[in-house]
Enzyme design. Structure first.
Site, PDB file in Angstrom:
ATOM      1  N   PRO A 267       0.807  -1.217   0.000  1.00  0.00           N
ATOM      2  CA  PRO A 267       0.000   0.000   0.000  1.00  0.00           C
ATOM      3  C   PRO A 267       0.844   1.272   0.000  1.00  0.00           C
ATOM      4  O   PRO A 267       1.633   1.489   0.909  1.00  0.00           O
ATOM      5  CB  PRO A 267      -0.835  -0.115   1.283  1.00  0.00           C
ATOM      6  CG  PRO A 267      -0.185  -1.154   2.103  1.00  0.00           C
ATOM      7  CD  PRO A 267       0.678  -1.987   1.214  1.00  0.00           C
ATOM      8  N   GLU A 268       0.719   2.050  -1.047  1.00  0.00           N
ATOM      9  CA  GLU A 268       1.302   3.386  -1.104  1.00  0.00           C
ATOM     10  C   GLU A 268       0.130   4.356  -1.180  1.00  0.00           C
ATOM     11  O   GLU A 268      -1.011   3.962  -0.934  1.00  0.00           O
ATOM     12  CB  GLU A 268       2.248   3.504  -2.306  1.00  0.00           C
ATOM     13  CG  GLU A 268       3.417   2.513  -2.206  1.00  0.00           C
ATOM     14  CD  GLU A 268       4.426   2.629  -3.346  1.00  0.00           C
ATOM     15  OE1 GLU A 268       4.572   3.724  -3.903  1.00  0.00           O
ATOM     16  OE2 GLU A 268       5.052   1.613  -3.680  1.00  0.00           O
TER      17      GLU A 268
END
Length: 294
Positions: free
Chosen positions: A2-3
């Site tokens: 997750p960015e």
DNA sequence: GATCGGCCCTGCCCGC
DNA sequence: TGCGGGCAGGGCCGAT
């Protein structure tokens, strides 16, 4: 992993399904997930039980829900593999379920699931952060991300050009520009034909601005299709994967032809992480990495 | 002060 | 089949 785009997808889910929820019960199955919460497991449970969760907010990769009628927020960082999901009532517990939050009004419970345990949750006081925004204490030193209204492009550009570090290291520094992780850093560098090892201070203002713009662009396009999923480690609150992996130009494409020149993408090591580059477009390390203006 | 590298952690994959 | 090692990597922290 997750960015920013993946975290924003999760934030939207929380805003729709969790905000306004009166907490009736908190169950902690993985105390390590609360390692950043100073008051420990019991304190975490007591702070949330009976409270109402307010608006869902985000800066970079940090998410938080304000605890209504207090100056505190429930903060979450997903780390490498964290998920905030809202399964159907009665769904079996996930193998890596760490925290479950139930609500008094019958809405689906919120589950924090994290396989690799780099993610965490905490209840923290709200303080003054960068960009004039009120943020949880953990987020105070985090720079605004490119999608915030308070984001200062010229300040970020100058911060990016400071120091002798490799440019990728600076791009990943959340105190310079937040939200960029390994995937989108590689994509932005590929877009700008820039090698990850290019010394930060060697960039012109135009190159630094181009790099920030490229990072914002690639993250915006990823957000439009629900983020990047390589496996089941990233899903939205309803368990759905994103589709941006199909549009990646460099990351994870070792051995595949560069879409610009046909040269095989190679994987190089950078700070115990992988960097994917086109040897021709982005220059080869050792031969003198070049940052080329587009 | 700036920079770098090690560490945390788990599941998957590959080679032997 | 079983074992060991490599890999994935965000952020913290100690060393230089």
């Amino acid at each position: 992993m997750p960015e920013l785009p993946e975290v924003e997808v999760v934030r939207r889910g929380l805003a729709r399904w969790v905000a306004g929820g009166p907490v009736s019960r908190v169950e902690v199955r993985g105390p390590r997930a609360l390692r950043r919460h100073e008051a420990g497991e019991a304190g975490f449970v007591s702070r949330l039980t009976g409270a109402t969760l307010g608006t869902a907010q985000r800066r970079g990769k940090f998410l938080w829900l304000q605890v209504e009628s207090t100056e505190e927020a429930l903060v979450a960082h997903l780390g490498m593999s964290g998920q905030l999901v809202l399964p159907e009532a009665g769904a079996p517990a996930e193998p890596h379920l760490r925290v479950r939050i139930e609500f008094a009004d019958g809405r689906r419970p919120l589950r924090f699931v994290d396989q690799r345990t780099f993610g965490w949750m905490a209840v923290e006081p709200l303080v003054a952060g960068t960009g004039g925004r009120v943020v949880p204490r953990s987020v105070a030193a985090i720079a605004p991300d490119p999608f915030e209204s308070c984001f200062d492009l010229s300040a970020a550009t100058e911060a990016l050009r400071r120091g002798s570090r490799p440019i990728k290291g600076v791009l990943l520094d959340q105190a310079v520009v937040s939200g960029v992780g390994n995937i989108y850093a590689d994509e932005a560098l590929w877009s700008q034909r820039m090698h990850w090892a290019t010394e930060a201070r060697s960039l012109t203002s135009a190159q630094a601005e181009g790099l920030v713009g490229a990072a914002k662009d690639v993250m915006g396009r990823a957000l439009a299709v629900g983020g990047t999923s390589f496996d089941d480690l990233y899903v939205d609150v309803n368990g759905r994967s994103g589709y941006f992996a199909r549009a990646l130009e460099a990351y994870g494409r070792s051995g595949e032809p560069c879409s610009r020149c046909g040269t095989a993408i190679v994987r190089e090591r950078f700070a115990n992480r992988s960097s994917y580059v086109c040897p021709l477009c982005q220059g080869v390390e050792g031969r003198g990495p070049k940052a080329r203006a587009t």
